[in-house]
Scaffold this motif. Structure first.
Motif, PDB file in Angstrom:
ATOM      1  N   PHE A  35       0.510  -0.957  -0.046  1.00  0.00           N
ATOM      2  CA  PHE A  35      -0.259   0.180   0.222  1.00  0.00           C
ATOM      3  C   PHE A  35       0.818   1.240   0.122  1.00  0.00           C
ATOM      4  O   PHE A  35       0.240   1.769  -0.061  1.00  0.00           O
ATOM      5  CB  PHE A  35      -1.171  -0.035   1.536  1.00  0.00           C
ATOM      6  CG  PHE A  35      -2.322  -0.555   0.729  1.00  0.00           C
ATOM      7  CD1 PHE A  35      -3.493   0.590   0.416  1.00  0.00           C
ATOM      8  CD2 PHE A  35      -2.604  -2.367   1.288  1.00  0.00           C
ATOM      9  CE1 PHE A  35      -4.675  -0.639  -0.268  1.00  0.00           C
ATOM     10  CE2 PHE A  35      -2.999  -2.972   0.562  1.00  0.00           C
ATOM     11  CZ  PHE A  35      -4.570  -2.192   0.401  1.00  0.00           C
ATOM     12  N   PRO A  39      -0.656   3.564  -4.763  1.00  0.00           N
ATOM     13  CA  PRO A  39      -1.206   5.112  -4.631  1.00  0.00           C
ATOM     14  C   PRO A  39      -0.096   5.343  -5.749  1.00  0.00           C
ATOM     15  O   PRO A  39      -0.474   6.334  -6.889  1.00  0.00           O
ATOM     16  CB  PRO A  39      -0.799   6.589  -3.682  1.00  0.00           C
ATOM     17  CG  PRO A  39      -0.858   4.942  -2.226  1.00  0.00           C
ATOM     18  CD  PRO A  39      -0.987   3.379  -3.330  1.00  0.00           C
ATOM     19  N   SER A 164      -0.554   3.450   3.815  1.00  0.00           N
ATOM     20  CA  SER A 164      -1.261   4.171   3.455  1.00  0.00           C
ATOM     21  C   SER A 164      -1.226   5.777   3.672  1.00  0.00           C
ATOM     22  O   SER A 164      -0.708   6.424   2.665  1.00  0.00           O
ATOM     23  CB  SER A 164      -3.045   4.154   3.285  1.00  0.00           C
ATOM     24  OG  SER A 164      -3.666   2.750   2.686  1.00  0.00           O
ATOM     25  N   ALA A 276      -3.908   7.667  -1.864  1.00  0.00           N
ATOM     26  CA  ALA A 276      -2.984   7.103  -0.831  1.00  0.00           C
ATOM     27  C   ALA A 276      -3.894   7.437   1.015  1.00  0.00           C
ATOM     28  O   ALA A 276      -4.205   6.672   1.318  1.00  0.00           O
ATOM     29  CB  ALA A 276      -1.853   7.999  -0.165  1.00  0.00           C
ATOM     30  N   ASP A 279      -6.980   5.229  -0.019  1.00  0.00           N
ATOM     31  CA  ASP A 279      -7.052   4.053   0.447  1.00  0.00           C
ATOM     32  C   ASP A 279      -6.648   4.319   2.054  1.00  0.00           C
ATOM     33  O   ASP A 279      -7.283   2.880   2.396  1.00  0.00           O
ATOM     34  CB  ASP A 279      -5.669   3.645   0.257  1.00  0.00           C
ATOM     35  CG  ASP A 279      -5.325   2.984  -1.116  1.00  0.00           C
ATOM     36  OD1 ASP A 279      -5.827   2.743  -1.840  1.00  0.00           O
ATOM     37  OD2 ASP A 279      -4.609   2.880  -2.438  1.00  0.00           O
TER      38      ASP A 279
END
Length: 286
Positions: A35, A39, A164, A276, A279
């Motif tokens: 993660f 992004p 994230s 991000a 997420d």
């Protein structure tokens, strides 16, 4: 003290606490590593234009078909310990390569690097998560999994939130390619935890004469083994059908999201940070 505290939230036996915590940490690191870069992948996918996204999905399919025989060959010849280490080292090594390319190539060439990274990240996500759950299937018996897999999955959600958050906070402050090193560090840390988990499992198996697989055994199997297993099991075919419908729906929504984001953001750092934050919000809510 820790055993009593855990016993209040999950039905875990005393001898299961250490492998459960190692597994949760392992999943935490894997998902955090993914993660951090997800992004970046979403931003790079838009860099080449929304109209080209279907071709990136096609590239992902081709990448999966190319990687699968290599993956299967590694599984058939390597021990679990060696297979896990090598797989994650390859993932991390390719990120170093992408960092180098993103650092030295000009704008015209970078569009192809962006597309290659989008495909790479999509394939990387499928394989590293599959490897994790295959390890879980080896380490824990079905009855154990029914009790403690939920706790382990929480570790993955927490990792996704951390990854994230890292990208959301740094994407506008530094060149986004430097975030690759955060992902590399997390993936390499996941290797250390996975090896510690396999070492613990091997030691316990030797002491208790448990028949579960250990880290020192060759995994075995073949390219066609998984395919034949799926077509011989109505349960697995049901999972395949579910994933097919889920993927069709999520792909449609992804295209719609990409269209909107391409109209709103011009700055790539801001766009990456927004992806991000999106997420982070999704993982927090779920």
């Amino acid at each position: 003290m820790l055993n009593k505290l855990l016993g209040r939230v999950v039905a875990v036996e005393v001898d299961e606490v250490r492998p459960m915590l190692l597994s949760a940490l392992y999943f935490f690191l894997v998902m955090a590593g993914y993660f951090v870069v997800r992004p970046l992948r979403d931003d790079m996918g838009l860099a080449g234009g929304v109209r080209n996204l279907p071709w990136l999905y096609t590239g992902t399919l081709v990448g999966m078909l190319l990687v699968h025989p290599i993956f299967a060959a590694m599984v058939s010849k390597l021990t679990r310990r060696r297979f896990i280490s090598l797989s994650y080292h390859i993932v991390a090594g390719l990120m170093v390569l992408f960092f180098a390319l993103l650092s030295v190539l000009d704008e015209a060439q970078l569009i192809w690097v962006d597309r290659a990274f989008w495909v790479y990240t999509s394939v990387f996500n499928l394989f590293v998560v599959s490897i994790f759950w295959s390890v879980m299937a080896d380490v824990f018996k079905p009855a154990q999994g029914a009790r403690i897999f939920g706790f382990i999955a929480v570790g993955g959600t927490a990792g996704a939130m951390l990854g994230s958050a890292v990208t959301a906070s740094l994407a506008e402050a530094i060149p986004t390619r430097f975030l690759l090193f955060a992902s590399i560090a997390l993936i390499e840390a996941a290797v250390l935890v996975a090896l510690a988990l396999l070492r613990h499992t091997t030691e316990n198996a030797n002491e208790s004469e448990d028949d579960r697989p250990t880290g020192d055994e060759v995994i075995g199997g073949s390219v066609m083994a998984g395919i034949s297993a799926v077509f011989s099991s109505p349960y697995l075919l049901g999972i395949v059908g579910y994933m097919l419908l889920y993927t069709i729906t999520s792909t449609f929504l992804y295209f719609e999201q990409a269209e909107i984001m391409s109209e709103i953001f011009e700055d790539r750092g801001a766009r990456t940070a927004f992806f991000a934050k999106l997420d982070l919000a999704v993982n927090t809510l779920t």
